[in-house]
Design a protein around this motif. Sequence first.
Motif, PDB file in Angstrom:
ATOM      1  N   GLY A 234       6.643 -11.493  12.638  1.00 46.22           N
ATOM      2  CA  GLY A 234       6.499 -10.061  12.876  1.00 46.22           C
ATOM      3  C   GLY A 234       7.187  -9.166  11.859  1.00 46.22           C
ATOM      4  O   GLY A 234       7.152  -7.936  12.000  1.00 46.22           O
ATOM      5  N   VAL A 235       7.809  -9.764  10.835  1.00 41.58           N
ATOM      6  CA  VAL A 235       8.480  -8.952   9.808  1.00 41.58           C
ATOM      7  C   VAL A 235       7.896  -9.359   8.451  1.00 41.58           C
ATOM      8  O   VAL A 235       8.289 -10.383   7.887  1.00 41.58           O
ATOM      9  CB  VAL A 235      10.007  -9.160   9.812  1.00 41.58           C
ATOM     10  N   PRO A 236       6.960  -8.580   7.919  1.00 40.97           N
ATOM     11  CA  PRO A 236       6.299  -8.984   6.679  1.00 40.97           C
ATOM     12  C   PRO A 236       7.221  -8.877   5.460  1.00 40.97           C
ATOM     13  O   PRO A 236       8.065  -7.986   5.368  1.00 40.97           O
ATOM     14  CB  PRO A 236       5.130  -7.997   6.569  1.00 40.97           C
ATOM     15  N   SER A 237       7.053  -9.808   4.550  1.00 43.87           N
ATOM     16  CA  SER A 237       7.720  -9.738   3.254  1.00 43.87           C
ATOM     17  C   SER A 237       6.743  -9.156   2.238  1.00 43.87           C
ATOM     18  O   SER A 237       5.524  -9.408   2.304  1.00 43.87           O
ATOM     19  CB  SER A 237       8.168 -11.133   2.802  1.00 43.87           C
ATOM     20  N   THR A 238       7.260  -8.371   1.276  1.00 50.03           N
ATOM     21  CA  THR A 238       6.390  -7.673   0.339  1.00 50.03           C
ATOM     22  C   THR A 238       6.981  -7.682  -1.074  1.00 50.03           C
ATOM     23  O   THR A 238       8.162  -7.964  -1.265  1.00 50.03           O
ATOM     24  CB  THR A 238       6.186  -6.202   0.761  1.00 50.03           C
ATOM     25  N   TYR A 239       6.105  -7.333  -2.026  1.00 49.93           N
ATOM     26  CA  TYR A 239       6.527  -7.154  -3.419  1.00 49.93           C
ATOM     27  C   TYR A 239       6.045  -5.803  -3.910  1.00 49.93           C
ATOM     28  O   TYR A 239       4.888  -5.427  -3.693  1.00 49.93           O
ATOM     29  CB  TYR A 239       5.946  -8.260  -4.313  1.00 49.93           C
ATOM     30  N   ASN A 240       6.935  -5.038  -4.551  1.00 53.27           N
ATOM     31  CA  ASN A 240       6.585  -3.738  -5.121  1.00 53.27           C
ATOM     32  C   ASN A 240       6.510  -3.874  -6.637  1.00 53.27           C
ATOM     33  O   ASN A 240       7.545  -3.981  -7.312  1.00 53.27           O
ATOM     34  CB  ASN A 240       7.642  -2.698  -4.743  1.00 53.27           C
ATOM     35  N   PRO A 241       5.302  -3.883  -7.212  1.00 57.13           N
ATOM     36  CA  PRO A 241       5.183  -4.088  -8.668  1.00 57.13           C
ATOM     37  C   PRO A 241       5.737  -2.920  -9.482  1.00 57.13           C
ATOM     38  O   PRO A 241       6.132  -3.115 -10.637  1.00 57.13           O
ATOM     39  CB  PRO A 241       3.674  -4.248  -8.870  1.00 57.13           C
ATOM     40  N   ALA A 242       5.779  -1.719  -8.906  1.00 53.54           N
ATOM     41  CA  ALA A 242       6.292  -0.556  -9.645  1.00 53.54           C
ATOM     42  C   ALA A 242       7.794  -0.684  -9.895  1.00 53.54           C
ATOM     43  O   ALA A 242       8.293  -0.360 -10.979  1.00 53.54           O
ATOM     44  CB  ALA A 242       5.984   0.729  -8.884  1.00 53.54           C
ATOM     45  N   THR A 243       8.519  -1.151  -8.893  1.00 52.98           N
ATOM     46  CA  THR A 243       9.975  -1.302  -9.028  1.00 52.98           C
ATOM     47  C   THR A 243      10.395  -2.752  -9.246  1.00 52.98           C
ATOM     48  O   THR A 243      11.590  -3.021  -9.376  1.00 52.98           O
ATOM     49  CB  THR A 243      10.678  -0.759  -7.774  1.00 52.98           C
ATOM     50  N   LYS A 244       9.418  -3.647  -9.239  1.00 51.50           N
ATOM     51  CA  LYS A 244       9.687  -5.084  -9.396  1.00 51.50           C
ATOM     52  C   LYS A 244      10.734  -5.556  -8.379  1.00 51.50           C
ATOM     53  O   LYS A 244      11.760  -6.140  -8.723  1.00 51.50           O
ATOM     54  CB  LYS A 244      10.112  -5.406 -10.833  1.00 51.50           C
ATOM     55  N   THR A 245      10.420  -5.271  -7.122  1.00 49.92           N
ATOM     56  CA  THR A 245      11.350  -5.537  -6.025  1.00 49.92           C
ATOM     57  C   THR A 245      10.675  -6.382  -4.946  1.00 49.92           C
ATOM     58  O   THR A 245       9.550  -6.092  -4.525  1.00 49.92           O
ATOM     59  CB  THR A 245      11.840  -4.222  -5.404  1.00 49.92           C
ATOM     60  N   PHE A 246      11.386  -7.399  -4.494  1.00 49.39           N
ATOM     61  CA  PHE A 246      10.957  -8.193  -3.345  1.00 49.39           C
ATOM     62  C   PHE A 246      11.753  -7.771  -2.116  1.00 49.39           C
ATOM     63  O   PHE A 246      12.989  -7.655  -2.184  1.00 49.39           O
ATOM     64  CB  PHE A 246      11.202  -9.689  -3.591  1.00 49.39           C
ATOM     65  N   ASP A 247      11.064  -7.552  -0.996  1.00 46.85           N
ATOM     66  CA  ASP A 247      11.708  -7.404   0.307  1.00 46.85           C
ATOM     67  C   ASP A 247      11.334  -8.642   1.111  1.00 46.85           C
ATOM     68  O   ASP A 247      10.159  -8.836   1.467  1.00 46.85           O
ATOM     69  CB  ASP A 247      11.225  -6.132   1.015  1.00 46.85           C
ATOM     70  N   LEU A 248      12.315  -9.478   1.400  1.00 46.65           N
ATOM     71  CA  LEU A 248      12.050 -10.796   1.966  1.00 46.65           C
ATOM     72  C   LEU A 248      12.746 -10.969   3.314  1.00 46.65           C
ATOM     73  O   LEU A 248      13.895 -10.538   3.493  1.00 46.65           O
ATOM     74  CB  LEU A 248      12.541 -11.885   1.007  1.00 46.65           C
TER      75      LEU A 248
END
Length: 267
Positions: A234-248
Amino acid sequence: MKKILYICSVLLLALTSCVSSGLDELPVYNEAEITNFNLEHRFLVTNANGVQHMEVVTLGATVNIDAATATITATPTIPAPTSTFTQNERRNVSLEKIVAYTKLSPAAKIVPLEGASAFGAPGDFTKERRYMVTAADGKTSKIWTIKVNPLPIINEYEGTYKESGTLIRGAGPADILTGEIYLSSVNTNTLLAQAGTSVFNNPAILYQIKVNADNTVTIMSEPTASVVITPQAGVPSTYNPATKTFDLHYQYTTSALRKFDTQLVLK
């Protein structure tokens, strides 16, 4: 004067005879072997004064030398980045312009065949190459085949990331995740990561990060790891290519459930 020259000539002849008689005969080697093989990447670096100089990085490699079949198989690796051998420069390493060098039997000579490059000069090792090694005796020769396996993939996400986040172990207080972590490539869109480096520093606690086409991230267990890591439900992990950031957001269980909520930002 003639008498002096005559005496000098006699002395020189006697000295030469003494030196010659004291020398052992040098052996004539008949080995035509390649005993070592390495690869290096060369590139130009510009310093603060605008002056360029050549940098050389030796690639790691697992090398199998089979003297019976006169074949060499090398599986290269690319060293980690440094202040000069940057991540971008690592991606410039190519078997199409790599420098090979080798060690031969004593006094042997080597000649490239069929379009192969000379050792010590940039060459194309994307296909098998053949070289003739001639022993010191000038008679014994051997044709060697060299095969270099493909370089490991360095995908667009690989690099050093700054980590910040929390780790919750059972009912205990949260540990703070800090420091740096290096994400290495598994394939074109998957990375290998170590979990909780600043807390555990255990290289066996590994997991994989797969970046999907929509920039969502799939957390997967690493087959060689000591634990099985799974995504938090229920908690998705994502990648932001603009800031080159992973939220895991991932977890694993040993004696208690361990939940990680962390952010990785490319340095």
